[in-house]
Write a protein that holds these residues in place. Structure first.
Motif, PDB file in Angstrom:
ATOM      1  N   LEU A 144      44.934  19.280  45.027  1.00  0.00           N
ATOM      2  CA  LEU A 144      45.611  20.110  44.031  1.00  0.00           C
ATOM      3  C   LEU A 144      45.927  19.317  42.762  1.00  0.00           C
ATOM      4  N   ARG A 145      46.280  18.034  42.907  1.00  0.00           N
ATOM      5  CA  ARG A 145      46.567  17.204  41.728  1.00  0.00           C
ATOM      6  C   ARG A 145      45.328  16.988  40.871  1.00  0.00           C
ATOM      7  N   ARG A 146      44.169  17.003  41.485  1.00  0.00           N
ATOM      8  CA  ARG A 146      42.932  16.715  40.762  1.00  0.00           C
ATOM      9  C   ARG A 146      42.234  17.967  40.228  1.00  0.00           C
ATOM     10  N   ILE A 147      42.718  19.110  40.589  1.00  0.00           N
ATOM     11  CA  ILE A 147      42.116  20.353  40.104  1.00  0.00           C
ATOM     12  C   ILE A 147      42.624  20.607  38.686  1.00  0.00           C
ATOM     13  N   ARG A 148      41.690  20.830  37.789  1.00  0.00           N
ATOM     14  CA  ARG A 148      42.046  20.996  36.386  1.00  0.00           C
ATOM     15  C   ARG A 148      42.823  22.278  36.135  1.00  0.00           C
ATOM     16  N   TYR A 149      42.367  23.376  36.702  1.00  0.00           N
ATOM     17  CA  TYR A 149      43.037  24.661  36.486  1.00  0.00           C
ATOM     18  C   TYR A 149      43.331  25.312  37.830  1.00  0.00           C
ATOM     19  N   VAL A 150      44.556  25.755  38.004  1.00  0.00           N
ATOM     20  CA  VAL A 150      44.934  26.514  39.186  1.00  0.00           C
ATOM     21  C   VAL A 150      45.366  27.888  38.690  1.00  0.00           C
ATOM     22  N   ILE A 151      44.651  28.885  39.127  1.00  0.00           N
ATOM     23  CA  ILE A 151      44.930  30.251  38.681  1.00  0.00           C
ATOM     24  C   ILE A 151      45.343  31.068  39.892  1.00  0.00           C
ATOM     25  N   GLU A 152      46.503  31.652  39.808  1.00  0.00           N
ATOM     26  CA  GLU A 152      46.968  32.500  40.902  1.00  0.00           C
ATOM     27  C   GLU A 152      46.752  33.956  40.514  1.00  0.00           C
ATOM     28  N   PHE A 153      46.242  34.716  41.461  1.00  0.00           N
ATOM     29  CA  PHE A 153      46.001  36.129  41.253  1.00  0.00           C
ATOM     30  C   PHE A 153      46.989  36.921  42.104  1.00  0.00           C
ATOM     31  N   PRO A 154      48.077  37.379  41.490  1.00  0.00           N
ATOM     32  CA  PRO A 154      49.019  38.195  42.274  1.00  0.00           C
ATOM     33  C   PRO A 154      48.397  39.560  42.552  1.00  0.00           C
ATOM     34  N   LYS A 155      48.948  40.226  43.556  1.00  0.00           N
ATOM     35  CA  LYS A 155      48.457  41.576  43.841  1.00  0.00           C
ATOM     36  C   LYS A 155      48.720  42.451  42.625  1.00  0.00           C
ATOM     37  N   PRO A 156      47.797  43.339  42.309  1.00  0.00           N
ATOM     38  CA  PRO A 156      47.987  44.205  41.144  1.00  0.00           C
ATOM     39  C   PRO A 156      49.117  45.212  41.349  1.00  0.00           C
ATOM     40  N   ASP A 157      49.797  45.539  40.241  1.00  0.00           N
ATOM     41  CA  ASP A 157      50.840  46.567  40.292  1.00  0.00           C
ATOM     42  C   ASP A 157      50.169  47.941  40.245  1.00  0.00           C
ATOM     43  N   PRO A 158      50.928  49.034  40.383  1.00  0.00           N
ATOM     44  CA  PRO A 158      50.308  50.374  40.413  1.00  0.00           C
ATOM     45  C   PRO A 158      49.427  50.677  39.195  1.00  0.00           C
ATOM     46  N   LYS A 159      49.871  50.281  38.008  1.00  0.00           N
ATOM     47  CA  LYS A 159      49.070  50.543  36.800  1.00  0.00           C
ATOM     48  C   LYS A 159      47.742  49.778  36.865  1.00  0.00           C
ATOM     49  N   GLN A 160      47.790  48.529  37.282  1.00  0.00           N
ATOM     50  CA  GLN A 160      46.567  47.730  37.394  1.00  0.00           C
ATOM     51  C   GLN A 160      45.653  48.279  38.486  1.00  0.00           C
ATOM     52  N   ARG A 161      46.257  48.730  39.606  1.00  0.00           N
ATOM     53  CA  ARG A 161      45.450  49.318  40.680  1.00  0.00           C
ATOM     54  C   ARG A 161      44.748  50.580  40.185  1.00  0.00           C
ATOM     55  N   ARG A 162      45.445  51.399  39.409  1.00  0.00           N
ATOM     56  CA  ARG A 162      44.847  52.618  38.849  1.00  0.00           C
ATOM     57  C   ARG A 162      43.646  52.257  37.975  1.00  0.00           C
ATOM     58  N   GLN A 163      43.804  51.241  37.123  1.00  0.00           N
ATOM     59  CA  GLN A 163      42.695  50.799  36.265  1.00  0.00           C
ATOM     60  C   GLN A 163      41.520  50.293  37.107  1.00  0.00           C
ATOM     61  N   LEU A 164      41.830  49.537  38.144  1.00  0.00           N
ATOM     62  CA  LEU A 164      40.762  49.024  39.010  1.00  0.00           C
ATOM     63  C   LEU A 164      40.021  50.155  39.703  1.00  0.00           C
ATOM     64  N   TRP A 165      40.767  51.100  40.275  1.00  0.00           N
ATOM     65  CA  TRP A 165      40.136  52.250  40.929  1.00  0.00           C
ATOM     66  C   TRP A 165      39.214  52.974  39.953  1.00  0.00           C
ATOM     67  N   GLN A 166      39.744  53.272  38.766  1.00  0.00           N
ATOM     68  CA  GLN A 166      38.981  54.059  37.794  1.00  0.00           C
ATOM     69  C   GLN A 166      37.764  53.294  37.284  1.00  0.00           C
ATOM     70  N   GLN A 167      37.954  52.066  36.872  1.00  0.00           N
ATOM     71  CA  GLN A 167      36.841  51.297  36.303  1.00  0.00           C
ATOM     72  C   GLN A 167      35.756  50.994  37.333  1.00  0.00           C
ATOM     73  N   LEU A 168      36.174  50.605  38.531  1.00  0.00           N
ATOM     74  CA  LEU A 168      35.182  50.291  39.565  1.00  0.00           C
ATOM     75  C   LEU A 168      34.431  51.542  40.001  1.00  0.00           C
ATOM     76  N   LEU A 169      35.148  52.636  40.157  1.00  0.00           N
ATOM     77  CA  LEU A 169      34.494  53.881  40.562  1.00  0.00           C
ATOM     78  C   LEU A 169      33.518  54.351  39.481  1.00  0.00           C
TER      79      LEU A 169
END
Length: 190
Positions: free
Chosen positions: A105-130
């Protein structure tokens, strides 16, 4: 999906490392396998993707009780050096960050955490992916129902994508257009 986007934006191929072909129960074999992969990848100018990286880059044993513990620690130390010296791009994905060795972990340049999407983000994901997987005539009538589904069912982006794909396959088997009932069946909400 993030690894695919990064590789695509760099114009490089994404190579997913199959951990079952890397990790070995035999002492020193995991190190040899990772050495082979990294040296080949360095010549190919690709993005390496280690999914479930905690299985390979896990914490070293602090209490060495036997020769096995010693060799596991040696393998981990070798992996640490090898990944640090790798001149290309390596993406390590894990949903168990705490299981990763802190030296990695100390040697990794970038650590990006992806939290679970909120309802608005889930709606966008459903719509865009579909919309991207079926035509808009089919996806548009589902928008209101997808909005309600987004408020109730907590899913990650990957789970939403898999649910849509499963619903599409189900609808094709039935020779009908994908509907909310297909999505509900996939989610076991029928």
């Amino acid at each position: 999906m993030a690894a695919q986007v990064i590789a695509n934006s760099l114009g490089l191929a994404l190579y997913r490392v199959d951990l079952s072909s890397v990790v070995s129960k035999y002492v020193g074999e995991s190190s040899k396998n990772i050495e082979r992969i990294l040296s080949r990848a360095a010549k190919m100018n690709i993005v390496l993707f280690f999914d479930e990286a905690d299985a390979l880059f896990g914490k070293r044993t602090s209490e060495v009780k036997d020769a096995h513990d010693h060799f596991v620690n040696t393998d981990t130390s070798y992996l640490l050096q090898a990944i640090e010296e790798y001149p290309g791009i390596a993406i390590l994905a894990s949903n168990k960050k705490n299981a990763m060795d802190s030296a990695f972990l100390r040697r990794i340049r970038y650590v990006i955490e992806f939290p679970k999407p909120d309802p608005k983000q889930r709606r966008q994901l459903w719509q865009q992916l579909l919309q991207s997987m079926v035509n808009e005539k089919i996806s548009a009538p589902l928008e209101e129902q997808l909005s309600r589904l987004s408020d109730v069912v907590e899913l990650t982006g990957a789970q939403i994508k898999l649910s849509i794909l499963s619903a599409i396959y189900m609808a094709r088997r039935e020779k009908v257009a994908v509907s909310i009932s297909h999505l509900l069946r996939v989610l076991n909400w029928n």
